[in-house]
Design an enzyme around this catalytic site. Structure first.
Site, PDB file in Angstrom:
ATOM      1  N   SER A 217       0.846  -1.197   0.000  1.00  0.00           N
ATOM      2  CA  SER A 217       0.000   0.000   0.000  1.00  0.00           C
ATOM      3  C   SER A 217       0.877   1.241   0.000  1.00  0.00           C
ATOM      4  O   SER A 217       2.076   1.162  -0.310  1.00  0.00           O
ATOM      5  CB  SER A 217      -0.936  -0.016   1.218  1.00  0.00           C
ATOM      6  OG  SER A 217      -1.899   1.000   1.107  1.00  0.00           O
ATOM      7  N   ASN A 218       0.325   2.374   0.321  1.00  0.00           N
ATOM      8  CA  ASN A 218       1.098   3.627   0.379  1.00  0.00           C
ATOM      9  C   ASN A 218       0.533   4.518   1.480  1.00  0.00           C
ATOM     10  O   ASN A 218      -0.448   4.156   2.137  1.00  0.00           O
ATOM     11  CB  ASN A 218       1.072   4.329  -0.986  1.00  0.00           C
ATOM     12  CG  ASN A 218      -0.339   4.629  -1.429  1.00  0.00           C
ATOM     13  OD1 ASN A 218      -1.033   5.422  -0.818  1.00  0.00           O
ATOM     14  ND2 ASN A 218      -0.774   3.957  -2.492  1.00  0.00           N
ATOM     15  N   GLY A 219       1.136   5.674   1.657  1.00  0.00           N
ATOM     16  CA  GLY A 219       0.810   6.527   2.821  1.00  0.00           C
ATOM     17  C   GLY A 219      -0.334   7.500   2.617  1.00  0.00           C
ATOM     18  O   GLY A 219      -0.523   8.409   3.432  1.00  0.00           O
ATOM     19  N   ALA A 283      -4.602   7.277  -4.422  1.00  0.00           N
ATOM     20  CA  ALA A 283      -3.235   6.832  -4.720  1.00  0.00           C
ATOM     21  C   ALA A 283      -3.329   5.330  -4.972  1.00  0.00           C
ATOM     22  O   ALA A 283      -3.234   4.516  -4.051  1.00  0.00           O
ATOM     23  CB  ALA A 283      -2.319   7.137  -3.548  1.00  0.00           C
TER      24      ALA A 283
END
Ligand code: CTP
Length: 403
Positions: A217-219, A283
């Site tokens: 995943s991402n932030g 995102a």
């Protein structure tokens, strides 16, 4: 010059026990001068820093302090009446103690009772010593207040009453008054530029499963996309918000559909691809594990190579089937060659607008409440926006896109 946006507004000003309470006197003067009606409410502690006589005289109203004042009969319902009367409730200065009480739903003073009863929007202007401000308890409480939909005007960096230099200073009354003007303007329901329009917004990260307990995943926290959904709804749009896994409350009146992976997002987005405006703030992971282990993968002594496959490009898929009059907006989060990369995405995904922000810039990108963006149009337009809160930016982006 007086801020016309404040004219005729009914405001509750809560004042709590901080040395910065003296600034509330000037703030009231500014608000009253601009034509606002100000009902001051002080906590007991605030009265140790500035006299209710000063505050009441400037506001031309009786200062309320206790829920059950000895002198009056039947006034215990006043907090309910006030909560219905006000267009906005502002707490300036707000101490760490009051912030903690609001985060826990306390109702032990006229001010806290009023906040719980208020149907209007709430603005909290914290002021305290640097270390109190930075303390995880204060930050967690503020996070909770934001999740209630309260707006926070962050304190400034500078010399503090303790002699320390750091963050915690209440901004000057002029800048608080200007912020209140902006804030009330943003909530005003007069701008219905998106009435009867359907707006599809994607927000937050996606999660691509590796096994039942792990993912890529991402932030992204979804803040920008949720602010856009809220702003679009306030402008009268019918809003569908496709949200990846985020910890944000659903903006009122918005249809939220939770998704996990890029595949889920793709499927749901295509169901709503007939929207008049599509704003892709999510995102989305560009790659997902090629195969997902059904059981939790066990470690061995060897290194592990994970094979990844491409995920569907949601926005490009909508761009391919774009209909006449439909407006598509993408976001480009870049660390280098921002402008060139953003313009390439604008073209490749058949967009009308692309919003460029920089991942490595302070006060912009993932996980912060502010952003600084440059927006490029397919007609060659270029609009640069100064750093501002994502809430303020959401309104300005919509005004640009709709205009
Ligand atoms: N986007 C999307 N689906 C994807 C990837 C991106 O809808 N699978 C959307 C994003 O929501 C954003 C825009 O496309 O609005 C640009 O995303 P970004 O990840 O920055 O661009 P990519 O095309 O993925 O290019 P790269 O990762 O190489 O920068």
């Amino acid at each position: 010059m007086a801020d016309l946006r404040l004219n005729g507004k009914k405001l509750i000003l809560g004042i709590t026990g901080s040395i910065a309470a003296y600034k509330a006197a000037e703030l009231i003067r500014q608000l009253v001068k601009a034509g606002a009606e100000v009902q001051p409410i002080m906590t007991e502690d605030a009265t140790r820093f500035i006299s209710p006589l000063t505050i009441g005289t400037l506001a031309k109203r009786e200062v309320l302090i206790e829920v059950f004042p000895e002198s009056e009969d039947g006034s215990w319902t006043k907090h309910v009446d006030l909560g219905l009367w006000a267009d906005g409730l502002i707490i300036a200065p707000a101490t760490a103690n009051t912030i903690a009480k609001l985060a826990s739903g306390y109702c032990d003073s006229m001010l806290t009772a009023c906040v719980l009863s208020a149907r209007c929007e709430v603005l909290v202007c914290p002021a305290m010593d640097h270390d109190m401000w930075k303390h995880p308890a204060t930050q967690a409480n503020l996070h909770r207040l934001k999740s209630f939909g309260y707006e926070i005007l962050d304190p400034e960096h500078g010399e503090l009453a303790s002699g320390l230099i750091g963050e915690g200073r209440l901004p000057e009354p002029e800048s608080i008054a200007a912020f209140i003007g902006e804030w009330l303007d943003g909530q005003a329901s007069t701008n219905k530029s998106l009435a009867v329009k359907k707006v599809l917004i994607t927000a937050g990260p996606t999660r691509e499963a590796i096994d039942p307990v792990r993912f890529l995943s991402n932030g992204s926290t979804g803040t920008m996309g949720f602010a856009l959904a809220n702003a679009a709804r306030k402008r009268g749009a019918d809003v569908v918000l496709l949200a990846g896994p985020v910890a944000l409350p659903t903006p009122s009146g918005v249809k939220r559909i939770d998704v996990v992976s890029a595949e889920d997002l793709h499927r749901e987005a295509l169901k709503h691809a007939d929207a008049d405006f599509v704003i892709a703030a999510a995102a989305v992971a560009d790659y997902a594990p090629a195969s997902v282990s059904e059981q939790k993968a066990k470690k061995t002594d060897d290194d592990l190579v994970l094979e990844l496959k491409r995920t569907p490009d949601v926005l490009a898929a909508i761009g391919e089937r774009k209909t006449n009059g439909q407006i598509l907006v993408g976001f480009a989060l870049e660390t280098q060659n921002g402008e060139a990369n953003a313009l390439a995405k604008l073209e490749r995904k058949n967009l009308d607008w692309i919003v460029l922000n920089h991942a490595n810039e302070e006060g912009a990108g993932f996980g912060v409440d502010t952003n600084r963006v440059v927006v490029f149009g397919s007609d060659g337009a270029r609009h640069e926006f100064p750093q501002m809160t994502k809430v303020a930016l959401a309104g300005q982006l919509l005004d640009l896109i709709v205009g």
